[in-house]
Design a protein around this motif. Sequence first.
Motif, mmCIF file in Angstrom:
data_model
loop_
_atom_site.group_PDB
_atom_site.id
_atom_site.type_symbol
_atom_site.label_atom_id
_atom_site.label_comp_id
_atom_site.label_asym_id
_atom_site.label_seq_id
_atom_site.Cartn_x
_atom_site.Cartn_y
_atom_site.Cartn_z
ATOM 1 N N PRO A 93 0.837 -1.211 0.000
ATOM 2 C CA PRO A 93 0.000 0.000 0.000
ATOM 3 C C PRO A 93 0.865 1.251 0.000
ATOM 4 N N LEU A 94 0.365 2.299 -0.606
ATOM 5 C CA LEU A 94 1.081 3.569 -0.632
ATOM 6 C C LEU A 94 1.056 4.175 0.761
ATOM 7 N N PRO A 117 -10.744 13.771 9.549
ATOM 8 C CA PRO A 117 -11.656 13.088 8.620
ATOM 9 C C PRO A 117 -10.994 12.716 7.301
ATOM 10 N N LEU A 118 -10.083 13.572 6.821
ATOM 11 C CA LEU A 118 -9.388 13.279 5.571
ATOM 12 C C LEU A 118 -8.514 12.039 5.720
ATOM 13 N N ALA A 119 -7.787 11.960 6.828
ATOM 14 C CA ALA A 119 -6.949 10.785 7.074
ATOM 15 C C ALA A 119 -7.799 9.525 7.194
ATOM 16 N N LEU A 154 -9.536 4.360 4.399
ATOM 17 C CA LEU A 154 -10.511 3.374 3.945
ATOM 18 C C LEU A 154 -10.386 3.076 2.450
ATOM 19 N N SER A 155 -9.483 3.790 1.758
ATOM 20 C CA SER A 155 -9.304 3.602 0.317
ATOM 21 C C SER A 155 -8.332 2.459 0.060
ATOM 22 N N ALA A 156 -8.663 1.607 -0.894
ATOM 23 C CA ALA A 156 -7.821 0.453 -1.211
ATOM 24 C C ALA A 156 -6.431 0.899 -1.648
#
Length: 224
Positions: free
Chosen positions: A10-11, A25-27, A32-34
Amino acid sequence: MNEPTDKQEPLRVVVADDQAAVREPLAAMLGLSAGIDVVAAAADGHQVLAAVATSTDRPVDVVLMDLRMPNMDGIEATRRLTEQHPEVAVVVLTTFADDESILAALGAGARGYLTKNAVRQDIVRAIRAAAAGQSVLDHQVQQRLLATARATSPAPSQSLPSDITPREREVLTLIGQGLPNRAIAERLFISEATVKTHINNLFAKAGIRDRAEAVRRAIFAGLA
């Protein structure tokens, strides 16, 4: 761009914003993004540099950078990251889309520039593009760069070399329009690998560092 596979790490991303109501909230959303792992959240440029420097066991790939932060702003943090950790890509995410902010951020080495009205898919796409050495510029940012170019006489150093081929000029034109490699390949009826070859040759001939600079060069050359 292809979705990450199980074989890909993962990046590693650092989120920087001085407002906790934005940063947290941004973090969480990116977490939650693949294929994305948020390894740190920072409130200013000093914390960004510290987070990158201390992630030796899990190197940071991308910093999502706000511009207006106390103690050390995003421009200075981007400049220092470019100098000290050139392998770390910076994507700006800010409310500001004025000429001074855009040119300062890109000049400091940012690979992407988004405004905060970007949706999650745009932010994720910009992070993945930056990690792959590409750039994503908000449409509004591209329009501002174009307006600036129209009002500015290009410097001799911004002219294109005489050995640029017609195909490389076509590729640069499409980069200037903000198209990713896949869309350029479809437009020119060539493979994406061939597009990458043309871009590598173009960058080497013209001394272009990254895609953001390519957009500027295309604009100043009257191609975008």
